[in-house]
Motif scaffolding. Structure first.
Motif, short mmCIF file in Angstrom:
data_model
loop_
_atom_site.label_atom_id
_atom_site.label_comp_id
_atom_site.label_asym_id
_atom_site.label_seq_id
_atom_site.Cartn_x
_atom_site.Cartn_y
_atom_site.Cartn_z
N UNK A 1 -18.13 24.14 -10.68
CA UNK A 1 -17.65 25.32 -11.39
C UNK A 1 -16.93 26.20 -10.40
N UNK A 2 -16.59 27.39 -10.81
CA UNK A 2 -15.84 28.27 -9.94
C UNK A 2 -16.62 28.59 -8.67
N UNK A 3 -16.15 28.06 -7.54
CA UNK A 3 -16.74 28.26 -6.21
C UNK A 3 -18.13 27.62 -6.05
N UNK A 4 -18.54 26.79 -7.00
CA UNK A 4 -19.83 26.12 -6.95
C UNK A 4 -19.61 24.62 -6.76
N UNK A 5 -20.37 24.02 -5.83
CA UNK A 5 -20.12 22.63 -5.44
C UNK A 5 -21.41 21.82 -5.38
N UNK A 6 -21.24 20.50 -5.59
CA UNK A 6 -22.30 19.53 -5.30
C UNK A 6 -21.90 18.76 -4.05
N UNK B 1 -10.66 27.28 -1.89
CA UNK B 1 -10.61 26.93 -0.47
C UNK B 1 -10.20 25.49 -0.23
N UNK B 2 -10.03 24.69 -1.30
CA UNK B 2 -9.63 23.30 -1.15
C UNK B 2 -10.66 22.46 -0.43
N UNK B 3 -11.93 22.62 -0.80
CA UNK B 3 -13.04 21.94 -0.13
C UNK B 3 -13.37 20.58 -0.73
N UNK B 4 -13.03 20.36 -1.99
CA UNK B 4 -13.42 19.13 -2.67
C UNK B 4 -12.77 17.92 -2.02
N UNK B 5 -13.53 16.81 -1.97
CA UNK B 5 -13.03 15.58 -1.39
C UNK B 5 -14.11 14.88 -0.58
N UNK B 6 -13.74 13.79 0.07
CA UNK B 6 -14.68 13.03 0.90
C UNK B 6 -14.29 13.13 2.37
N UNK B 7 -15.31 13.13 3.22
CA UNK B 7 -15.15 13.36 4.64
C UNK B 7 -15.98 12.35 5.43
N UNK B 8 -15.53 12.03 6.63
CA UNK B 8 -16.35 11.31 7.61
C UNK B 8 -17.07 12.35 8.46
N UNK B 9 -18.38 12.15 8.67
CA UNK B 9 -19.15 13.15 9.40
C UNK B 9 -19.81 12.54 10.63
N UNK B 10 -19.93 13.38 11.66
CA UNK B 10 -20.72 13.08 12.85
C UNK B 10 -21.47 14.35 13.22
N UNK B 11 -22.63 14.18 13.86
CA UNK B 11 -23.37 15.37 14.24
C UNK B 11 -24.62 15.08 15.04
N UNK B 12 -25.31 16.16 15.37
CA UNK B 12 -26.60 16.12 16.04
C UNK B 12 -27.56 17.02 15.28
N UNK C 1 -28.69 12.53 1.31
CA UNK C 1 -29.10 13.91 1.04
C UNK C 1 -28.24 14.47 -0.08
N UNK C 2 -28.84 15.32 -0.91
CA UNK C 2 -28.13 16.01 -1.98
C UNK C 2 -28.16 17.50 -1.72
N UNK C 3 -27.10 18.20 -2.14
CA UNK C 3 -27.07 19.64 -1.95
C UNK C 3 -26.21 20.35 -2.97
N UNK C 4 -26.38 21.66 -3.00
CA UNK C 4 -25.53 22.53 -3.81
C UNK C 4 -25.03 23.66 -2.91
N UNK C 5 -23.81 24.13 -3.17
CA UNK C 5 -23.28 25.18 -2.33
C UNK C 5 -22.32 26.09 -3.07
N UNK C 6 -21.99 27.20 -2.41
CA UNK C 6 -21.05 28.18 -2.95
C UNK C 6 -20.08 28.57 -1.85
N UNK D 1 -8.45 27.74 -9.35
CA UNK D 1 -9.46 28.79 -9.48
C UNK D 1 -10.86 28.29 -9.23
N UNK D 2 -11.10 26.98 -9.44
CA UNK D 2 -12.42 26.42 -9.23
C UNK D 2 -12.68 26.07 -7.77
N UNK D 3 -11.62 25.75 -7.03
CA UNK D 3 -11.77 25.31 -5.64
C UNK D 3 -10.70 26.00 -4.79
#
Length: 234
Positions: A37-42, A9-20, A57-62, A5-7
């Motif tokens: 919390x429910x649908x809330x992420x750091x 979409x199964x988004x929690x975890x660590x990722x390798x990133x590339x970008x521009x 960088x630090x962020x918060x998301x929903x 119920x908290x996640x």
């Protein structure tokens, strides 16, 4: 460990990133997403940039469905940044949604358009422009919201200004019946924060993101948006 119920979409975890970024400069690094919390992420990005070297960088998301909307700023910054995620009532143009702060505060808010108005043609740009009365779950939401349509190529884009409480200014783009706004306190350098939207790839392995700062969306950089791909670690 997060419960379903908290996640959802199964988004929690660590990722390798590339970008521009919006300057066209490449970067690589890591992203870790933690459930608050429910649908809330750091979110924490640690990345190597062409011009600055190692940056955190630090962020918060929903999350909304399989999408993740987040706001970010450089770790240790004295500035605060805010993500506003609104659903649009296509009948009367009322904006209902959430405000998420990089520094941790989350609150609900409703913006009700002032004065009389005719029906809206949502196939045309500029329909959100106007003055709104604000209500929210705490006093920092403010009292009034001024929304002005701005011309940015094919985007239905707007400048936003919250008055009363903490005065904020920001920019956002309408996508169908929603609008995502990144904002900062009036007088703060607009390049100190930004908004990123991730969508899961078809195989659910990658998060594909686009991001902008207020300056880049206004066309003050070579590209309006940066691009990022986050690949889940095994």
């Amino acid at each position: 460990m997060a419960v379903a119920g908290e996640d959802p979409a199964g988004l929690a975890g660590c990722y390798d990133v590339t970008g521009f970024d919006s300057e066209g400069l490449s970067y690589s690094g890591a992203l870790c997403i933690t459930v608050l919390g429910n649908r809330l992420y750091e979110l924490t990005w640690t990345q190597m940039e062409e011009d600055e070297g190692l940056v955190v960088y630090k962020g918060r998301g929903v999350s909304v469905g399989d999408d993740l909307f987040a706001v970010w700023s450089e770790d240790g910054s004295e500035y605060d940044c805010y993500l506003h995620l609104f659903d649009i009532d296509i009948g009367d143009g009322t904006l209902n949604g959430l405000r998420v702060s990089v520094n941790g505060a989350t609150s609900s808010q409703t913006a009700t358009r002032e004065g009389s108005h005719t029906s809206f043609d949502w196939s045309e740009p500029g329909q959100l422009a106007g003055s709104y009365v604000l209500e929210g779950s705490n006093e920092t939401i403010g009292e009034h919201l001024e929304v002005i349509h701005i011309q940015i190529e094919d985007d239905d884009a707007y400048s936003f200004r919250w008055l009363g409480g903490v005065d904020l200014e920001g920019v956002g783009v309408r996508e169908d019946n929603a609008v995502v706004v990144v904002a900062n306190p009036v007088g703060q350098m607009s390049g100190t924060c930004g908004s990123i939207t991730y969508t899961k790839s078809a195989d659910n392995r990658n998060l594909v993101g686009t991001f902008y700062t207020p300056d880049s969306l206004r066309g003050a950089t070579p590209r309006r948006r940066g691009e990022e791909t986050a690949t889940a670690r095994e």
